[in-house]
Design a protein around this motif. Structure first.
Motif, PDB file in Angstrom:
ATOM      1  N   GLY A  14      65.129  46.847  14.335  1.00 13.72           N
ATOM      2  CA  GLY A  14      65.315  47.545  15.562  1.00 13.72           C
ATOM      3  C   GLY A  14      66.376  46.448  16.472  1.00 13.72           C
ATOM      4  O   GLY A  14      66.492  46.513  17.959  1.00 13.72           O
ATOM      5  N   VAL A  15      66.384  45.609  16.105  1.00  9.92           N
ATOM      6  CA  VAL A  15      66.741  44.477  17.239  1.00  9.92           C
ATOM      7  C   VAL A  15      68.977  43.821  17.098  1.00  9.92           C
ATOM      8  O   VAL A  15      69.644  43.101  17.676  1.00  9.92           O
ATOM      9  N   GLY A  16      69.754  44.966  16.307  1.00  8.55           N
ATOM     10  CA  GLY A  16      70.751  45.310  16.449  1.00  8.55           C
ATOM     11  C   GLY A  16      71.738  44.495  15.263  1.00  8.55           C
ATOM     12  O   GLY A  16      70.945  43.370  14.813  1.00  8.55           O
ATOM     13  N   THR A  17      73.133  44.311  15.533  1.00  6.81           N
ATOM     14  CA  THR A  17      73.610  43.987  13.834  1.00  6.81           C
ATOM     15  C   THR A  17      73.689  42.014  14.304  1.00  6.81           C
ATOM     16  O   THR A  17      73.831  41.745  13.492  1.00  6.81           O
ATOM     17  N   ASP A  18      74.138  42.500  15.035  1.00  9.72           N
ATOM     18  CA  ASP A  18      73.913  41.003  15.912  1.00  9.72           C
ATOM     19  C   ASP A  18      73.205  39.942  15.622  1.00  9.72           C
ATOM     20  O   ASP A  18      73.090  38.878  15.278  1.00  9.72           O
ATOM     21  N   ALA A  19      72.232  40.714  16.458  1.00 10.65           N
ATOM     22  CA  ALA A  19      70.324  39.719  16.661  1.00 10.65           C
ATOM     23  C   ALA A  19      70.011  40.073  14.770  1.00 10.65           C
ATOM     24  O   ALA A  19      69.537  39.102  14.974  1.00 10.65           O
ATOM     25  N   ALA A  20      70.580  40.581  14.783  1.00 11.59           N
ATOM     26  CA  ALA A  20      69.819  40.359  13.587  1.00 11.59           C
ATOM     27  C   ALA A  20      70.442  38.958  12.207  1.00 11.59           C
ATOM     28  O   ALA A  20      70.115  38.607  11.904  1.00 11.59           O
ATOM     29  N   PHE A  21      72.023  38.777  12.263  1.00 13.63           N
ATOM     30  CA  PHE A  21      72.394  37.613  11.812  1.00 13.63           C
ATOM     31  C   PHE A  21      72.183  36.567  12.405  1.00 13.63           C
ATOM     32  O   PHE A  21      72.438  35.649  11.560  1.00 13.63           O
ATOM     33  N   LEU A  22      72.099  36.368  13.827  1.00 16.91           N
ATOM     34  CA  LEU A  22      71.804  35.294  14.231  1.00 16.91           C
ATOM     35  C   LEU A  22      69.899  35.040  13.858  1.00 16.91           C
ATOM     36  O   LEU A  22      69.276  33.737  13.301  1.00 16.91           O
ATOM     37  N   ASN A  23      69.253  36.528  13.593  1.00 14.33           N
ATOM     38  CA  ASN A  23      67.741  35.639  12.911  1.00 14.33           C
ATOM     39  C   ASN A  23      68.302  35.570  11.850  1.00 14.33           C
ATOM     40  O   ASN A  23      66.979  34.348  11.136  1.00 14.33           O
ATOM     41  N   ALA A  24      68.994  35.843  10.818  1.00 19.06           N
ATOM     42  CA  ALA A  24      68.967  35.265   9.808  1.00 19.06           C
ATOM     43  C   ALA A  24      69.268  33.625   9.724  1.00 19.06           C
ATOM     44  O   ALA A  24      69.185  33.115   8.712  1.00 19.06           O
ATOM     45  N   VAL A  25      70.038  33.249  10.817  1.00 18.50           N
ATOM     46  CA  VAL A  25      71.028  31.856  10.702  1.00 18.50           C
ATOM     47  C   VAL A  25      69.315  31.181  11.325  1.00 18.50           C
ATOM     48  O   VAL A  25      68.680  30.345  10.836  1.00 18.50           O
ATOM     49  N   ILE A  26      68.237  31.824  11.627  1.00 20.11           N
ATOM     50  CA  ILE A  26      66.730  31.203  12.510  1.00 20.11           C
ATOM     51  C   ILE A  26      65.936  30.957  10.974  1.00 20.11           C
ATOM     52  O   ILE A  26      65.478  29.398  10.698  1.00 20.11           O
ATOM     53  N   VAL A  27      66.316  31.941   9.760  1.00 23.51           N
ATOM     54  CA  VAL A  27      65.468  31.942   8.329  1.00 23.51           C
ATOM     55  C   VAL A  27      66.073  31.053   8.073  1.00 23.51           C
ATOM     56  O   VAL A  27      65.178  30.273   7.300  1.00 23.51           O
ATOM     57  N   GLY A  28      67.140  30.724   8.108  1.00 22.95           N
ATOM     58  CA  GLY A  28      67.831  29.504   7.157  1.00 22.95           C
ATOM     59  C   GLY A  28      67.107  28.163   7.620  1.00 22.95           C
ATOM     60  O   GLY A  28      67.563  27.462   7.164  1.00 22.95           O
ATOM     61  N   PHE A  29      67.690  27.755   8.623  1.00 20.78           N
ATOM     62  CA  PHE A  29      67.196  26.058   9.722  1.00 20.78           C
ATOM     63  C   PHE A  29      65.408  26.052   9.488  1.00 20.78           C
ATOM     64  O   PHE A  29      65.399  25.169   8.496  1.00 20.78           O
ATOM     65  N   THR A  30      64.965  27.208   9.808  1.00 13.49           N
ATOM     66  CA  THR A  30      63.125  27.563   9.844  1.00 13.49           C
ATOM     67  C   THR A  30      63.636  26.320   7.492  1.00 13.49           C
ATOM     68  O   THR A  30      62.550  25.915   7.425  1.00 13.49           O
TER      69      THR A  30
END
Length: 523
Positions: free
Chosen positions: A293-309
């Motif tokens: 429930g974080v919204g589309t933009d935040a979902a894409f940004l969280n995916a970036v965080i996952v990749g970096f981690t």
């Protein structure tokens, strides 16, 4: 004559670059799901088919990869694979419809065998003390590819919302998903070119009877006085082996007593690594985060965080694998993975969903969406019950279009708990069982079965991965996130118990020494 090559490190970097392209391919599609679904009006199963098409294709390719590797060599096989990547990337970018896109991605999946061939090649050229970290470069390359793709997808998403003239002229606002997929073309061409600069595998050369050429390659790698000793070990391991054996005859080698333990370990680990659901999260990262429930933009940004981690912890895993060893990373890594997945399950099981009158009125006025009034005030205890109710009212297509906004408004979700679980899972996987799998595959099989064995067990692992990818969207809608993560967690627990009992330590041993170790254990 064999030319002077850069180094074992150089060859490992070049070969593992194919894994970077695979990571790009897999993660770039995760960012296109919303756009392609809207353009072609896709169902859950069609989305799953589009995403998992390469996973299905690689199952067919792996049936023959081992035989091809033994016949024409690891190097030529990789060159052919790189060409397939180029063709698929171009075809996917310009696909005029859903069916063509699926076919193009299916063709690209034939190149996903680059993982098993890369692990095979690097394992055959690397000295025992470096084999772990060099083969693990395949895993870091995948993760870097994922990270780059998530970053590209996020950047493309932001550009698609821009009103700048050059963005509009390039079609980034109207063909966003095509630009995402087009990114793969250039690195695929670069990899194709670089593969012509590496030598043939010395172990394959011995297998084919080209001992003098193998000796030159080993000297070029700086083996020095150990060249003759290593050649003798390789030749002894091939006594009684027919290098021209048919596919069926080569496959029968896997049932020999002397490779039985290696086969059991590879089968168990290959299944367990994938059944914990890593590719559900990586291939559908924005979709998974939208469930919070974080919204589309935040979902894409969280995916970036996952990749970096994942990138950071894969590097840590590579640094540790030759120091700590394979067994501790695999066994205790599975324990860590399991705990993380149980945290995700608990977080999603605590979520509730309820539509407010204000949100329904806003959605109705802005997008002329009707019918949600009947759901106002109802409290749903699971995401799949809530989605089923909304889909019944709106239809699947309309729900998909506004899924992020609806979940963001309706969900009362312990986001922090779930994020901790997901990030912990990513850390655990990429630091432990992710890189260990390919290291094990590269070293536990004797030379005479490697060409068949590594693709075979990569096939088994890929088959599990395919089913995870294909059915994840459908399961998410019909079972809900909590039940999916519970299944992954239980699978991880079973895997931990099995690997604790059978996993050996293989660090600092040559391929031939590992074979002897297994033979003693089987005696």
């Amino acid at each position: 004559m064999v030319q002077k090559f850069h180094s074992v490190y150089y060859c490992a970097i070049v070969v593992s670059f194919g894994a970077f392209i695979l990571g790009l391919d897999a993660a770039l599609i995760s960012g296109t799901i919303k756009f392609v679904s809207a353009e072609f009006s896709l169902s859950d199963m069609q989305i799953g088919t589009m995403v998992s098409a390469p996973g299905l294709a690689v199952l067919f390719a792996l049936m023959f990869t081992g035989y091809i590797c033994n016949r024409i060599g690891r190097k030529k096989t990789l060159i052919g694979i790189s060409f397939v990547y180029i063709f698929s990337a171009i075809a996917s970018t310009f696909a005029p419809n859903y069916e063509t896109l699926v076919i193009a991605r299916f063709i690209g999946g034939l190149a996903f065998t680059s993982l098993s061939v890369a692990a095979m090649y690097i394992g055959e050229i690397a000295p025992p003390a470096l084999r772990g970290r060099l083969v693990a470069m395949v895993q870091i390359s995948i993760v870097v590819g994922f990270s780059a793709a998530y970053f590209i997808n996020y950047g493309m998403l932001q550009l698609s919302q821009s009103t700048t003239q050059w963005v509009i002229d390039l079609g980034l606002t109207t063909h966003t998903w095509r630009w995402m997929l087009a990114i793969e073309i250039l690195p695929a061409i670069i990899w194709f070119s670089l593969l012509f600069t590496i030598p043939k595998s010395p172990r394959w050369l011995v297998l084919r009877g080209h001992v003098d050429e193998a000796k030159e390659v080993l000297h070029a790698f700086g083996k020095g006085p150990k060249v003759d000793e290593e050649l003798i070990q390789i030749q002894e391991s091939l006594v009684g082996i027919d290098e021209n054996a048919s596919f069926s005859r080569s496959f029968k080698y896997l049932f020999e007593k002397r490779v039985r333990m290696a086969v059991i370990i590879a089968f168990v680990f290959g299944v367990v690594q994938q059944v914990t659901g890593i590719n559900a999260i990586l291939f559908y990262a924005p979709t998974v985060f939208e469930q919070l429930g974080v919204g589309t933009d935040a979902a894409f940004l969280n995916a970036v965080i996952v990749g970096f981690t994942g990138m950071i912890f894969t590097v840590l895993g590579i640094l540790l694998i030759d120091k700590v060893g394979r067994r501790p990373l695999a066994v205790w890594g599975l324990a860590w993975v399991t705990i993380s997945l149980f945290i995700c399950y608990y977080g999603f099981s605590q979520a509730t969903y309820s539509l407010s009158a204000e949100f329904v009125a806003q959605l109705s006025s802005q997008h002329q969406i009707q019918g949600l009034d009947a759901l106002i005030g109802q409290v749903f205890q699971s995401d799949f019950e809530f989605k089923a109710a909304v889909i019944q009212v709106l239809g699947e297509g309309t729900f998909r279009q506004f899924e992020g906004d609806i979940l963001q408004s309706a969900g009362t979700i312990p986001v922090a708990i779930i994020m901790v679980g997901i990030i912990s899972f990513i850390m655990a996987f990429h630091m432990t069982i992710g890189p260990v799998l390919w290291v094990l595959f590269s070293e536990i099989f004797p030379t005479h079965v490697r060409g068949i064995a590594i693709p075979t067990f990569a096939f088994i692992s890929s088959m599990v991965s395919y089913f995870v990818q294909q059915f994840f969207p459908w399961l998410l809608t019909n079972l809900g996130a909590s039940q999916i993560f519970l299944f992954y967690a239980i699978s991880g627990l079973i895997g931990y118990i099995l690997m604790y009992k059978i996993m050996p330590e293989t660090k600092n041993k040559t391929i031939e020494e590992i074979e002897l170790m297994f033979n003693k254990g089987a005696a």
